[in-house]
Design a protein around this motif. Structure first.
Motif, PDB file in Angstrom:
ATOM      1  N   GLY A   1       0.806  -1.210   0.000  1.00  0.00           N
ATOM      2  CA  GLY A   1       0.000   0.000   0.000  1.00  0.00           C
ATOM      3  C   GLY A   1       0.838   1.258   0.000  1.00  0.00           C
ATOM      4  O   GLY A   1       2.056   1.231  -0.216  1.00  0.00           O
ATOM      5  N   ASP A   2       0.178   2.372   0.212  1.00  0.00           N
ATOM      6  CA  ASP A   2       0.866   3.660   0.285  1.00  0.00           C
ATOM      7  C   ASP A   2       1.698   3.743   1.564  1.00  0.00           C
ATOM      8  O   ASP A   2       1.346   3.147   2.589  1.00  0.00           O
ATOM      9  CB  ASP A   2      -0.153   4.794   0.264  1.00  0.00           C
ATOM     10  CG  ASP A   2      -0.837   4.921  -1.085  1.00  0.00           C
ATOM     11  OD1 ASP A   2      -0.132   4.817  -2.111  1.00  0.00           O
ATOM     12  OD2 ASP A   2      -2.069   5.119  -1.118  1.00  0.00           O
ATOM     13  N   PRO A   3       2.797   4.485   1.524  1.00  0.00           N
ATOM     14  CA  PRO A   3       3.670   4.603   2.714  1.00  0.00           C
ATOM     15  C   PRO A   3       3.102   5.570   3.745  1.00  0.00           C
ATOM     16  O   PRO A   3       3.689   6.619   4.040  1.00  0.00           O
ATOM     17  CB  PRO A   3       4.985   5.118   2.113  1.00  0.00           C
ATOM     18  CG  PRO A   3       4.563   5.891   0.903  1.00  0.00           C
ATOM     19  CD  PRO A   3       3.365   5.170   0.346  1.00  0.00           C
ATOM     20  N   VAL A   4       1.975   5.206   4.294  1.00  0.00           N
ATOM     21  CA  VAL A   4       1.326   6.027   5.327  1.00  0.00           C
ATOM     22  C   VAL A   4       0.958   5.116   6.493  1.00  0.00           C
ATOM     23  O   VAL A   4       0.804   3.900   6.319  1.00  0.00           O
ATOM     24  CB  VAL A   4       0.073   6.732   4.777  1.00  0.00           C
ATOM     25  CG1 VAL A   4       0.437   7.677   3.641  1.00  0.00           C
ATOM     26  CG2 VAL A   4      -0.962   5.720   4.319  1.00  0.00           C
ATOM     27  N   PRO A   5       0.804   5.660   7.684  1.00  0.00           N
ATOM     28  CA  PRO A   5       0.374   4.828   8.821  1.00  0.00           C
ATOM     29  C   PRO A   5      -1.003   4.243   8.571  1.00  0.00           C
ATOM     30  O   PRO A   5      -1.865   4.862   7.940  1.00  0.00           O
ATOM     31  CB  PRO A   5       0.361   5.827   9.996  1.00  0.00           C
ATOM     32  CG  PRO A   5       1.246   6.945   9.565  1.00  0.00           C
ATOM     33  CD  PRO A   5       1.109   7.053   8.090  1.00  0.00           C
ATOM     34  N   THR A   6      -1.215   3.035   9.059  1.00  0.00           N
ATOM     35  CA  THR A   6      -2.485   2.361   8.866  1.00  0.00           C
ATOM     36  C   THR A   6      -2.855   1.593  10.127  1.00  0.00           C
ATOM     37  O   THR A   6      -1.979   1.140  10.871  1.00  0.00           O
ATOM     38  CB  THR A   6      -2.440   1.402   7.662  1.00  0.00           C
ATOM     39  OG1 THR A   6      -3.709   0.784   7.481  1.00  0.00           O
ATOM     40  CG2 THR A   6      -1.395   0.331   7.868  1.00  0.00           C
ATOM     41  N   ALA A   7      -4.161   1.456  10.338  1.00  0.00           N
ATOM     42  CA  ALA A   7      -4.657   0.716  11.498  1.00  0.00           C
ATOM     43  C   ALA A   7      -5.187  -0.647  11.122  1.00  0.00           C
ATOM     44  O   ALA A   7      -5.513  -1.445  12.001  1.00  0.00           O
ATOM     45  CB  ALA A   7      -5.754   1.514  12.204  1.00  0.00           C
ATOM     46  N   SER A   8      -5.298  -0.940   9.831  1.00  0.00           N
ATOM     47  CA  SER A   8      -5.829  -2.223   9.376  1.00  0.00           C
ATOM     48  C   SER A   8      -5.043  -2.697   8.162  1.00  0.00           C
ATOM     49  O   SER A   8      -4.400  -1.890   7.462  1.00  0.00           O
ATOM     50  CB  SER A   8      -7.317  -2.111   9.045  1.00  0.00           C
ATOM     51  OG  SER A   8      -7.520  -1.182   7.991  1.00  0.00           O
ATOM     52  N   TYR A   9      -5.124  -3.976   7.912  1.00  0.00           N
ATOM     53  CA  TYR A   9      -4.415  -4.608   6.797  1.00  0.00           C
ATOM     54  C   TYR A   9      -5.401  -5.470   6.007  1.00  0.00           C
ATOM     55  O   TYR A   9      -6.390  -5.954   6.570  1.00  0.00           O
ATOM     56  CB  TYR A   9      -3.255  -5.456   7.329  1.00  0.00           C
ATOM     57  CG  TYR A   9      -2.155  -4.639   7.970  1.00  0.00           C
ATOM     58  CD1 TYR A   9      -1.046  -4.225   7.245  1.00  0.00           C
ATOM     59  CD2 TYR A   9      -2.254  -4.261   9.308  1.00  0.00           C
ATOM     60  CE1 TYR A   9      -0.044  -3.465   7.840  1.00  0.00           C
ATOM     61  CE2 TYR A   9      -1.259  -3.487   9.907  1.00  0.00           C
ATOM     62  CZ  TYR A   9      -0.151  -3.102   9.165  1.00  0.00           C
ATOM     63  OH  TYR A   9       0.834  -2.337   9.750  1.00  0.00           O
ATOM     64  N   PRO A  10      -5.140  -5.610   4.677  1.00  0.00           N
ATOM     65  CA  PRO A  10      -3.987  -5.156   3.895  1.00  0.00           C
ATOM     66  C   PRO A  10      -4.029  -3.646   3.645  1.00  0.00           C
ATOM     67  O   PRO A  10      -5.084  -3.027   3.627  1.00  0.00           O
ATOM     68  CB  PRO A  10      -4.131  -5.927   2.589  1.00  0.00           C
ATOM     69  CG  PRO A  10      -5.592  -6.165   2.443  1.00  0.00           C
ATOM     70  CD  PRO A  10      -6.097  -6.378   3.844  1.00  0.00           C
ATOM     71  N   ARG A  11      -2.854  -3.108   3.450  1.00  0.00           N
ATOM     72  CA  ARG A  11      -2.755  -1.698   3.115  1.00  0.00           C
ATOM     73  C   ARG A  11      -3.270  -1.459   1.700  1.00  0.00           C
ATOM     74  O   ARG A  11      -3.252  -2.350   0.854  1.00  0.00           O
ATOM     75  CB  ARG A  11      -1.299  -1.238   3.233  1.00  0.00           C
ATOM     76  CG  ARG A  11      -0.760  -1.281   4.651  1.00  0.00           C
ATOM     77  CD  ARG A  11       0.716  -0.970   4.676  1.00  0.00           C
ATOM     78  NE  ARG A  11       1.477  -1.977   3.956  1.00  0.00           N
ATOM     79  CZ  ARG A  11       2.741  -1.840   3.586  1.00  0.00           C
ATOM     80  NH1 ARG A  11       3.374  -0.714   3.838  1.00  0.00           N
ATOM     81  NH2 ARG A  11       3.375  -2.810   2.962  1.00  0.00           N
ATOM     82  N   THR A  12      -3.699  -0.251   1.459  1.00  0.00           N
ATOM     83  CA  THR A  12      -4.283   0.081   0.158  1.00  0.00           C
ATOM     84  C   THR A  12      -3.600   1.307  -0.429  1.00  0.00           C
ATOM     85  O   THR A  12      -2.854   2.021   0.241  1.00  0.00           O
ATOM     86  CB  THR A  12      -5.789   0.355   0.291  1.00  0.00           C
ATOM     87  OG1 THR A  12      -5.983   1.464   1.195  1.00  0.00           O
ATOM     88  CG2 THR A  12      -6.515  -0.871   0.830  1.00  0.00           C
ATOM     89  N   ARG A  13      -3.886   1.525  -1.690  1.00  0.00           N
ATOM     90  CA  ARG A  13      -3.499   2.751  -2.388  1.00  0.00           C
ATOM     91  C   ARG A  13      -4.788   3.480  -2.730  1.00  0.00           C
ATOM     92  O   ARG A  13      -5.570   3.006  -3.548  1.00  0.00           O
ATOM     93  CB  ARG A  13      -2.696   2.448  -3.653  1.00  0.00           C
ATOM     94  CG  ARG A  13      -1.351   1.788  -3.365  1.00  0.00           C
ATOM     95  CD  ARG A  13      -0.582   1.517  -4.646  1.00  0.00           C
ATOM     96  NE  ARG A  13       0.707   0.923  -4.402  1.00  0.00           N
ATOM     97  CZ  ARG A  13       1.830   1.604  -4.184  1.00  0.00           C
ATOM     98  NH1 ARG A  13       1.793   2.937  -4.201  1.00  0.00           N
ATOM     99  NH2 ARG A  13       2.970   1.003  -3.949  1.00  0.00           N
ATOM    100  N   SER A  14      -5.017   4.597  -2.118  1.00  0.00           N
ATOM    101  CA  SER A  14      -6.307   5.260  -2.252  1.00  0.00           C
ATOM    102  C   SER A  14      -6.136   6.758  -2.294  1.00  0.00           C
ATOM    103  O   SER A  14      -5.062   7.314  -1.996  1.00  0.00           O
ATOM    104  CB  SER A  14      -7.224   4.863  -1.088  1.00  0.00           C
ATOM    105  OG  SER A  14      -6.697   5.347   0.137  1.00  0.00           O
ATOM    106  N   LEU A  15      -7.241   7.433  -2.651  1.00  0.00           N
ATOM    107  CA  LEU A  15      -7.252   8.891  -2.673  1.00  0.00           C
ATOM    108  C   LEU A  15      -7.116   9.453  -1.264  1.00  0.00           C
ATOM    109  O   LEU A  15      -6.467  10.483  -1.059  1.00  0.00           O
ATOM    110  CB  LEU A  15      -8.546   9.376  -3.328  1.00  0.00           C
ATOM    111  CG  LEU A  15      -8.759  10.884  -3.349  1.00  0.00           C
ATOM    112  CD1 LEU A  15      -7.694  11.574  -4.180  1.00  0.00           C
ATOM    113  CD2 LEU A  15     -10.143  11.219  -3.892  1.00  0.00           C
ATOM    114  N   ASP A  16      -7.706   8.782  -0.288  1.00  0.00           N
ATOM    115  CA  ASP A  16      -7.594   9.258   1.096  1.00  0.00           C
ATOM    116  C   ASP A  16      -6.133   9.280   1.544  1.00  0.00           C
ATOM    117  O   ASP A  16      -5.705  10.213   2.243  1.00  0.00           O
ATOM    118  CB  ASP A  16      -8.418   8.378   2.027  1.00  0.00           C
ATOM    119  CG  ASP A  16      -9.913   8.529   1.786  1.00  0.00           C
ATOM    120  OD1 ASP A  16     -10.314   9.565   1.237  1.00  0.00           O
ATOM    121  OD2 ASP A  16     -10.665   7.596   2.124  1.00  0.00           O
ATOM    122  N   ASN A  17      -5.375   8.268   1.152  1.00  0.00           N
ATOM    123  CA  ASN A  17      -3.954   8.255   1.499  1.00  0.00           C
ATOM    124  C   ASN A  17      -3.212   9.410   0.827  1.00  0.00           C
ATOM    125  O   ASN A  17      -2.321  10.030   1.421  1.00  0.00           O
ATOM    126  CB  ASN A  17      -3.326   6.923   1.091  1.00  0.00           C
ATOM    127  CG  ASN A  17      -3.812   5.765   1.932  1.00  0.00           C
ATOM    128  OD1 ASN A  17      -4.360   5.949   3.021  1.00  0.00           O
ATOM    129  ND2 ASN A  17      -3.641   4.558   1.429  1.00  0.00           N
TER     130      ASN A  17
END
Length: 479
Positions: free
Chosen positions: A451-467
């Motif tokens: 996913g995107d290199p941003v902190p996340t609270a759940s997995y799998p990580r995603t690539r999104s507009l919010d990121n």
């Protein structure tokens, strides 16, 4: 005109009646017709036509003239608010197909002047520079001396640059540094470095080992000074296809603000054993070195990351000593672990030390059955490869046993679609309400599991507009 002509012209009807009344009782019919024609000659063709036209023209006067149609004025056009336009364009964001999204934005930029600027702002979130010509155009677009240039420069969140010594119009090091300095909100930087091959020997598709023997110059002090004066980026991707092992260390010294690091290619070498440890506290590390680095280098790189490292992605098989060091020092805080294979009991034992794992990825088709029997209870995403010989029964039991598992991703290798227990995995996922994702392409498997290199609270990580919006806001708050 004679007397008779004047007489006939003035009173032809009276004269006609006069002569007819004095005719004898018995008169030849033909004579009467000739006299009648003489007294009342037929009108000429021109006279008949004129009379007919006059009658038609007179008939039109019997109708009332048409009232003029009152045309309603067109209502003034109301422009669509730019907030709505931006929402529409952003809703079409698709990171997995950036080219198609950029093509859409380029078409939207041709709609009107207002849409042009809105589409350009979205296009400039992701910038790629590969030549000096592209840099000159980019420099003119983000000129800080103009309001429009400042707005476009502030929009850039991601930048990818290619420093290829074999290109005739290659991007120079100083131009690369100036481009970075023109983007104060830059969050992620991707640098690809290619060395210069001998004349006639630069063969496309050459093996990695020969590509890494090509020379490339180090960054000079002027370039490094420009980079230091620019934005403090959070994520760095560096791919080094040259024999220069010091370029990565130079860039790491520029940005002590890094929290995500992705390095591949040539293995960096420390100048001496007494080098000052890397100051960054990394949250995410991915490595894909052609030659496995030493444990000493990893100690230097992760010295200040104890307690902060959450994501560890090793694209190459680590040595037993390396894996033991990583899980011993950082296993307690790891939430995501990616390994090429895990077919030994030692590897399974190392994974067991990562008690906080929420994501486990094994790219290869073979993993020790012991690994799946001792998976952490809080695992949310399990990704692995499958071929005809993969032991899937432990996987099925792990899926049935897990309470927090959300997604299972499988890469189907050759003949893997004929595995007799593949349907058992599908049934187990369906009963547990687990999403199952299948792919037969290795790059696609890697893309959907990163996913995107941003902190996340759940997995799998995603690539999104919010990121992407998070990256922009995070960079803006650091100024």
């Amino acid at each position: 005109m004679g007397y008779l002509g004047f007489f006939f012209a003035s009173s032809s009807k009276r004269v006609s009646n006069f002569f007819v009344s004095r005719l004898p009782a018995v008169v030849d019919t033909g004579s009467v017709r000739r006299v009648s024609l003489f007294l009342n000659p037929p009108c000429s063709r021109q006279t008949q036509t004129t009379t007919t036209n006059d009658v038609q023209s007179d008939l039109t006067t019997l109708y009332a003239p048409k009232k003029p149609v009152a045309r309603q004025p067109k209502p003034p056009s109301v422009p669509v608010p730019m907030e709505i336009v931006m929402t529409i364009l952003e809703s079409a964001y698709e990171d997995e197909n950036v080219r198609a999204y950029n093509a859409l934005l380029q078409n939207c930029a041709l709609v009107c002047k207002d849409w042009s600027f809105a589409a350009q702002k979205l296009l400039f979130r992701n910038v790629t520079l590969t030549t000096q010509t592209a840099y000159i155009a980019f420099q003119g677009a983000v000129d800080r001396a103009t309001p429009r240039g400042r707005q476009l420069g502030d929009t850039v969140v991601r930048m990818k640059v290619v420093l290829d010594q074999n290109q005739p119009y290659r991007l120079s090091h100083k131009s690369f540094a100036r481009a970075v300095s023109l983007c104060p909100n830059l969050y992620e930087l991707d640098v690809a470095l290619y060395g210069e091959g001998a004349p006639g020997l630069d063969i496309i598709g050459a093996p990695d080992a020969s590509r890494m023997k090509r020379s490339a110059p180090s960054f000079d002090e002027r370039t490094l000074a420009i980079l230091r004066s620019g934005p403090q980026i959070k994520a760095l991707q560096f791919c080094n296809w040259s024999d220069n092992s010091s370029s990565l260390l130079q860039l790491l010294d520029v940005w002590p603000s890094l929290s995500s690091l992705d390095v591949s290619g040539t293995t960096p070498q420390l100048e001496n054993d007494t080098a000052v440890p890397f100051p960054c506290a990394l949250r995410e590390l991915r490595t894909n070195f052609q030659v496995s680095p030493t444990v000493e280098f990893m100690r230097w790189l992760l010295y200040n990351s104890t307690g902060s490292l959450r994501v560890l992605d090793l694209a190459r098989e680590p040595s037993p000593d390396m894996l033991e060091y990583l899980v011993t020092e950082h296993g307690a805080t790891l939430e995501s672990l990616s390994l090429p294979t895990c077919g030994t009991h030692e590897g399974a034992a190392a994974v067991r030390k990562c008690a906080s794992l929420r994501e486990l990825q094994i790219e290869g088709a073979w993993a020790s059955p012991m690994l799946y029997r001792t998976l952490p209870g809080g695992l949310q995403h399990l990704a692995f490869g499958v071929d005809s010989d993969t032991a899937l029964q432990p996987v099925v039991e792990a899926i049935r046993r897990s309470e927090d598992l959300r997604v299972v991703t499988m890469h189907i290798w050759h003949s893997g679609e004929k595995h007799p227990q593949l349907n058992d995995v599908k049934i187990a996922c369906a009963r547990q309400g687990v999403e199952l994702r299948l792919t037969k392409d290795v790059p696609a498997f890697r893309a959907i599991t990163r996913g995107d290199p941003v902190p996340t609270a759940s997995y799998p990580r995603t690539r999104s507009l919010d990121n992407l919006l998070y990256m922009a806001s995070c960079a803006a708050t650091t100024h």
